[in-house]
Design a protein around this motif. Structure first.
Motif, PDB file in Angstrom:
ATOM      1  N   THR A 196       5.767   4.396   5.227  1.00 31.99           N
ATOM      2  CA  THR A 196       6.276   3.343   6.311  1.00 31.99           C
ATOM      3  C   THR A 196       6.723   2.018   5.717  1.00 31.99           C
ATOM      4  OG1 THR A 196       3.854   2.309   6.177  1.00 31.99           O
ATOM      5  CG2 THR A 196       4.468   3.821   8.066  1.00 31.99           C
ATOM      6  N   GLY A 197       7.061   2.312   4.323  1.00 33.82           N
ATOM      7  CA  GLY A 197       8.053   1.117   3.711  1.00 33.82           C
ATOM      8  C   GLY A 197       7.281  -0.132   3.219  1.00 33.82           C
ATOM      9  N   ARG A 198       5.584  -0.085   3.083  1.00 30.07           N
ATOM     10  CA  ARG A 198       4.938  -1.209   2.425  1.00 30.07           C
ATOM     11  C   ARG A 198       4.719  -0.943   1.176  1.00 30.07           C
ATOM     12  NH1 ARG A 198       1.450   0.325   6.695  1.00 30.07           N
ATOM     13  NH2 ARG A 198      -0.116   0.457   5.402  1.00 30.07           N
ATOM     14  N   HIS A 199       5.989  -1.005   0.457  1.00 27.67           N
ATOM     15  CA  HIS A 199       6.251  -0.623  -1.009  1.00 27.67           C
ATOM     16  C   HIS A 199       5.214  -1.819  -2.043  1.00 27.67           C
ATOM     17  CE1 HIS A 199       8.814   2.332  -0.151  1.00 27.67           C
ATOM     18  NE2 HIS A 199       9.627   1.724   0.474  1.00 27.67           N
ATOM     19  N   ARG A 200       5.463  -2.910  -1.580  1.00 31.64           N
ATOM     20  CA  ARG A 200       4.590  -3.940  -2.351  1.00 31.64           C
ATOM     21  C   ARG A 200       3.119  -3.646  -2.286  1.00 31.64           C
ATOM     22  NH1 ARG A 200       4.817  -5.600  -6.724  1.00 31.64           N
ATOM     23  NH2 ARG A 200       7.045  -6.091  -6.322  1.00 31.64           N
ATOM     24  N   GLN A 201       2.441  -3.143  -1.280  1.00 28.42           N
ATOM     25  CA  GLN A 201       1.074  -2.911  -1.348  1.00 28.42           C
ATOM     26  C   GLN A 201       0.769  -1.543  -2.138  1.00 28.42           C
ATOM     27  OE1 GLN A 201      -0.830  -2.389   2.613  1.00 28.42           O
ATOM     28  NE2 GLN A 201      -2.914  -3.012   1.860  1.00 28.42           N
ATOM     29  N   VAL A 202       1.641  -0.490  -1.924  1.00 31.49           N
ATOM     30  CA  VAL A 202       1.603   0.617  -2.718  1.00 31.49           C
ATOM     31  C   VAL A 202       1.659   0.330  -4.286  1.00 31.49           C
ATOM     32  CG1 VAL A 202       2.797   2.704  -3.572  1.00 31.49           C
ATOM     33  CG2 VAL A 202       2.847   2.126  -1.123  1.00 31.49           C
ATOM     34  N   LEU A 203       2.638  -0.540  -4.722  1.00 28.99           N
ATOM     35  CA  LEU A 203       2.568  -0.985  -5.930  1.00 28.99           C
ATOM     36  C   LEU A 203       1.254  -1.670  -6.486  1.00 28.99           C
ATOM     37  CD1 LEU A 203       6.211  -2.119  -6.710  1.00 28.99           C
ATOM     38  CD2 LEU A 203       4.761  -0.381  -7.945  1.00 28.99           C
ATOM     39  N   ASP A 204       0.973  -2.687  -5.698  1.00 32.08           N
ATOM     40  CA  ASP A 204      -0.252  -3.500  -6.178  1.00 32.08           C
ATOM     41  C   ASP A 204      -1.581  -2.422  -6.167  1.00 32.08           C
ATOM     42  OD1 ASP A 204       1.242  -5.825  -6.153  1.00 32.08           O
ATOM     43  OD2 ASP A 204       0.592  -6.438  -4.256  1.00 32.08           O
ATOM     44  N   THR A 205      -1.659  -1.605  -5.464  1.00 36.15           N
ATOM     45  CA  THR A 205      -2.819  -0.673  -5.327  1.00 36.15           C
ATOM     46  C   THR A 205      -2.664   0.245  -6.455  1.00 36.15           C
ATOM     47  OG1 THR A 205      -2.813  -0.743  -2.815  1.00 36.15           O
ATOM     48  CG2 THR A 205      -4.164   0.831  -4.089  1.00 36.15           C
ATOM     49  N   ALA A 206      -1.559   0.741  -6.759  1.00 35.61           N
ATOM     50  CA  ALA A 206      -1.564   1.722  -7.969  1.00 35.61           C
ATOM     51  C   ALA A 206      -1.776   0.867  -9.207  1.00 35.61           C
ATOM     52  CB  ALA A 206      -0.227   2.326  -7.920  1.00 35.61           C
ATOM     53  N   GLU A 207      -1.107  -0.329  -9.348  1.00 32.63           N
ATOM     54  CA  GLU A 207      -1.628  -1.079 -10.804  1.00 32.63           C
ATOM     55  C   GLU A 207      -3.165  -1.465 -10.777  1.00 32.63           C
ATOM     56  OE1 GLU A 207      -0.749  -2.846 -14.055  1.00 32.63           O
ATOM     57  OE2 GLU A 207       0.741  -1.793 -12.860  1.00 32.63           O
ATOM     58  N   ALA A 208      -3.507  -1.763  -9.658  1.00 35.47           N
ATOM     59  CA  ALA A 208      -5.092  -1.929  -9.875  1.00 35.47           C
ATOM     60  C   ALA A 208      -5.730  -0.814 -10.164  1.00 35.47           C
ATOM     61  CB  ALA A 208      -5.557  -2.461  -8.339  1.00 35.47           C
ATOM     62  N   MET A 209      -5.232   0.319  -9.896  1.00 35.28           N
ATOM     63  CA  MET A 209      -6.009   1.570 -10.215  1.00 35.28           C
ATOM     64  C   MET A 209      -5.869   2.050 -11.736  1.00 35.28           C
ATOM     65  SD  MET A 209      -7.470   3.269  -7.472  1.00 35.28           S
ATOM     66  CE  MET A 209      -7.455   3.122  -5.599  1.00 35.28           C
ATOM     67  N   HIS A 210      -4.941   1.301 -12.497  1.00 34.30           N
ATOM     68  CA  HIS A 210      -4.456   1.806 -13.824  1.00 34.30           C
ATOM     69  C   HIS A 210      -5.502   2.170 -14.590  1.00 34.30           C
ATOM     70  CE1 HIS A 210      -2.598   2.251 -17.545  1.00 34.30           C
ATOM     71  NE2 HIS A 210      -2.802   0.955 -17.999  1.00 34.30           N
ATOM     72  N   TRP A 211      -6.487   1.113 -14.929  1.00 34.28           N
ATOM     73  CA  TRP A 211      -7.580   1.329 -15.828  1.00 34.28           C
ATOM     74  C   TRP A 211      -8.800   2.215 -15.206  1.00 34.28           C
ATOM     75  CZ3 TRP A 211      -8.047  -0.757 -20.687  1.00 34.28           C
ATOM     76  CH2 TRP A 211      -7.069  -1.578 -20.949  1.00 34.28           C
ATOM     77  N   PHE A 212      -8.848   2.350 -13.830  1.00 33.03           N
ATOM     78  CA  PHE A 212      -9.680   2.997 -13.290  1.00 33.03           C
ATOM     79  C   PHE A 212      -9.491   4.482 -13.419  1.00 33.03           C
ATOM     80  CE2 PHE A 212     -11.274   5.483  -9.468  1.00 33.03           C
ATOM     81  CZ  PHE A 212     -12.750   5.456  -9.791  1.00 33.03           C
ATOM     82  N   SER A 213      -8.186   4.901 -13.460  1.00 31.71           N
ATOM     83  CA  SER A 213      -7.583   6.032 -13.646  1.00 31.71           C
ATOM     84  C   SER A 213      -7.773   6.740 -14.807  1.00 31.71           C
ATOM     85  CB  SER A 213      -6.083   6.289 -13.460  1.00 31.71           C
ATOM     86  OG  SER A 213      -5.268   5.549 -14.553  1.00 31.71           O
ATOM     87  N   ASP A 214      -8.143   5.966 -16.003  1.00 32.97           N
ATOM     88  CA  ASP A 214      -8.424   6.463 -17.317  1.00 32.97           C
ATOM     89  C   ASP A 214      -9.932   7.136 -17.428  1.00 32.97           C
ATOM     90  OD1 ASP A 214      -6.840   6.720 -19.542  1.00 32.97           O
ATOM     91  OD2 ASP A 214      -7.152   4.736 -20.303  1.00 32.97           O
TER      92      ASP A 214
END
Length: 768
Positions: free
Chosen positions: A496-514
């Motif tokens: 639905t084009g809410r790209h900033r929220q997608v980026l912010d969420t994925a960035e927050a997940m970076h360390w958790f993904s490890d």
């Protein structure tokens, strides 16, 4: 008559003599005839004077009687049966006779055995009540009718079935139900009291003198049922209801589960015949699965096929495979799955209907009350109350351990239809968007508990700070439990084009993904985030998230070709944005992919370029990236037979860890130190220095275990197990077994290495 068969008219005495002549114990005869020991004892003692014909035939067969003897036994039983009333008294009641049994009834053996035991446990002061409740389509009535026919010989004074119309707009009231029951036991209309309480008292008085089987089908609630239950007497009452009837006390609960797949196929076989099922065995299994193993759905599919003897099972499978047509396909004559669900749905209060249909929009197999509340626009307390109400109504299933709920697959389809019919696309989309925004804010806030770069004193951004997970363990539990839901929210935000929220969420997940490298969905997370960065025109963020994507391809799904494509794209984006840190990471991830592809010389070149690029930068992030690069370079050198060079590289990384990295927490640097200690142990092992290799591997394993990082810990456990095996250490087998099983659960490619190490250990022991 042979053997001196008694001429007495007393059934019990005749039966006792015949059993003695056959040298059978009560237990042996009861088993052979299919009756309970208690029922047989009641017959012989004269408590049951006139059992039904089917019971007498079963006893005659078990005793090996000839035709004359069997006829004599039946004649003595007939003398003990109630006589039809004369014209001077009321007629024999027949209005509440049991419905016809289903000849192709399938499964439910354990629950039937339980009812059989209960029937044998009734006594003058022990009337038994069994409640059969559950979701629409489980076959509650069919089960209860089948059980009543099976148990009828235990209750010679009458078996009555009364439909209470619990799902009708106006269910049968207790007063009217009692009038019908009193009439069934012979009370004339003019003798039936006017008031409900008086009718209930008379009914209990009469039931106390009889061995009755009472089937109260389709009960609405406890208030309707209570006055109908006998207080004393050797009766069995079976109550069916779509409600849980949790308020009924001193009752036995008969839980009907969904059929197992093989039971569903057996039901289908009994309906359509074994030849058709044998001809299309896989189609029969697929059909059972598409019916969700729900008895009503399987029966409808079978009846539909039975009415079309030349139609292939596979044709119906193809029709039902499309979710949008499945409920349309599950109808045969007046049997319809959709109608069964609609009957329950229409009985619900408005708020419960809203909750049920909106909950069908939740992603995944189950959902939390939080998700249901967001979708339905309710408070959390209201959502919990509605979820429990729907569970009691048999429309949702609650998790036995945590507060989560799930639909049956077909009921979810029905509820989703109601969203389209009653809410429409605008309301549906608003509910999904509201839920997605909330979920992503909660997911990002929870993931930041694991982010080494995050200021944990700053506001979390959680949409409900009072209800937010407190601490890392609670955050991990939430992220794992709601994994499917927040991933669906990320998809919706992206689409639905809410790209900033997608980026912010994925960035927050970076360390958790490890911490969760075994989760394959990280590929999708970082595909969408890199695409969102591109949509926003941010080349630097595109480089960051393409690097995350390369990491996911390398370590989560083990696809080095895709990892190399992502790493090369990240390198281009990093150069365009003049970001040296991301250039270093891109070179490193590309090297990892090349190494996995066997292009070792190219991989070494990229790693050395990455190390040089990062060493010249002063930012703390560059030090961490340099440590990762040195670790990878050392591994490559060891794998190409240069273990001594690898040891030097890894000790160089260890010196950086010991010196510390300004602005980075000691716990984080301890993790990087453990990574290098693990590889130092492996380097020493490659050099045959087993005794020296053991301590650094144990130290690394302790750190990874304490941090609950299974992807890292189990690889270190494998490395340690191999060293212990080479040393002949007694812990070797146990360590390797644990590593092998855990790596298999994580879908790690190193599970094969663990299995090989175990096999070699066993061979060594044999040779020894």
């Amino acid at each position: 008559m042979r053997g001196g068969t008694p001429s007495t008219d007393d059934f019990g005495q005749r039966l006792r003599v015949l059993r003695a002549r056959a040298a059978l114990s009560q237990e042996a005869l009861a088993h052979a005839a299919g009756v309970s020991v208690r029922a047989l004892a009641d017959m012989e003692r004269g408590r049951t004077r006139g059992p039904q014909r089917r019971t007498v035939r079963a006893l005659a067969d078990a005793l090996g009687l000839d035709a004359d003897e069997a006829a004599g036994l039946e004649e003595s039983a007939a003398l003990g049966r109630p006589r039809p009333r004369t014209a001077e008294g009321p007629a024999v009641p027949v209005a509440l006779a049991l419905p016809r049994d289903i000849q192709d009834f399938t499964a439910r053996d354990a629950v039937l055995a339980r009812l059989q035991d209960l029937a044998g446990d009734t006594g003058p002061d022990r009337p038994v009540v069994a409640v059969v409740a559950g979701q629409p389509g489980l076959g509650k009535t069919a089960f209860a009718v089948h059980a009543a026919h099976r148990l009828a010989p235990h209750f010679p004074d009458g078996q009555f079935a009364l439909d209470l119309h619990g799902m009708d707009a106006e269910p049968t009231g207790p007063r009217d139900a009692l009038a019908r029951l009193l009439g069934a036991v012979g009370v004339a209309d003019g003798a039936i009291p006017a008031g409900t309480d008086d009718r209930a008292g008379l009914w209990r008085s009469l039931a106390a003198e009889r061995r009755l089987l009472l089937l109260l089908d389709n009960a609405a609630d406890e208030a309707q049922i209570g006055p109908l239950l006998p207080g004393t007497g050797a009766s069995l009452t079976i109550v069916t209801s779509r409600q849980a009837l949790a308020g009924l006390t001193s009752v036995h609960r008969c839980d009907l589960a969904l059929l197992r797949r093989e039971e569903a196929v057996e039901m289908l076989t009994r309906i359509v015949g074994p030849e058709r099922v044998r001809a299309e065995e896989q189609a029969a299994r697929d059909l059972a699965d598409l019916c969700g193993h729900l008895p009503l759905a399987v029966r409808i599919a079978g009846q539909r096929l039975l009415s079309r003897p030349h139609e292939r099972l596979g044709k119906l499978v193809d029709r039902l495979a499309a979710e949008g047509r499945r409920l349309d396909g599950l109808q045969a004559g007046n049997l319809r799955v959709r109608a069964a669900f609609a009957l329950s749905y229409r009985q619900l209060p408005t708020q419960a209907r809203t909750f049920l249909r909106r909950a069908a929009l939740a992603a995944g197999a189950d959902f939390s009350p939080e998700t249901g509340a967001l979708l339905a626009g309710l408070t959390l307390d209201e959502a919990v109350a509605r979820a429990e109400e729907l569970t009691d109504a048999g429309l949702l299933q609650s998790d036995p351990a945590v507060e989560r709920y799930r639909f049956h697959d077909l009921l979810r389809l029905y509820a989703a239809e109601q969203v389209e019919a009653e809410d429409g696309p605008e309301v549906r989309d608003a509910a999904l968007d509201r839920t997605a925004r909330w979920m992503l804010r909660r997911a990002a806030a929870a993931a930041l508990h694991f982010d080494a770069d995050h200021d944990h004193t700053a506001p979390s951004g959680d949409p409900d700070p009072d209800g937010a997970p407190a601490g890392r363990e609670a955050a991990r539990a939430w992220l794992e439990a709601e994994r499917t839901q927040w991933l669906a929210a990320l998809r919706r935000a992206h689409d639905t084009g809410r790209h900033r929220q997608v980026l912010d969420t994925a960035e927050a997940m970076h360390w958790f993904s490890d911490l969760n490298q075994h989760w394959e969905q990280w590929v999708e997370v970082f595909q969408r985030s890199s695409d969102s960065a591109r949509a926003l025109g941010s080349r630097r963020e595109e480089a960051v998230h393409l690097n995350y994507l390369a990491w996911a391809y390398n370590l989560c799904v083990h696809d080095p070709r895709a990892a190399l494509v992502s790493a090369d794209a990240a390198l281009d984006a990093a150069r365009d944005s003049e970001d040296g840190l991301q250039q270093g990471w891109a070179l490193g991830y590309g090297a990892g992919a090349l190494q996995r592809l066997g292009r070792l010389s190219e991989a070494e070149t990229r790693l050395r370029d990455a190390a040089g690029c990062l060493a010249g930068q002063g930012a703390p992030q560059a030090r961490l990236a340099e440590l990762s690069t040195l670790n990878a370079l050392g591994i490559l050198l060891r794998q190409t037979g240069r273990a001594a060079e690898a040891l030097d590289i890894h000790r160089r990384g260890e010196r950086i860890c010991r010196a510390g990295v300004p602005g980075r927490a000691a716990e984080l640097i301890a993790f990087y130190h453990a990574v290098h200690r693990q590889q130092i142990g492996n380097d020493l092992a490659a050099l045959g220095r087993w005794q020296e290799a053991e301590p650094p591997l144990r130290q690394a394993l302790d750190v990874f275990d304490a941090a609950q990082m299974p992807s890292w810990a189990e690889q270190a456990r494998l490395d340690l197990g191999q060293v212990l095996g080479a040393m002949g250490h007694p812990e070797a087998r146990e360590t390797l077994l644990a590593a092998r099983d855990a790596l298999a659960a994580l879908r790690s490619p190193r599970q094969a290495e663990a299995a090989t190490a175990l096999a070699e250990l066993g061979q060594t022991a044999t040779d020894g």
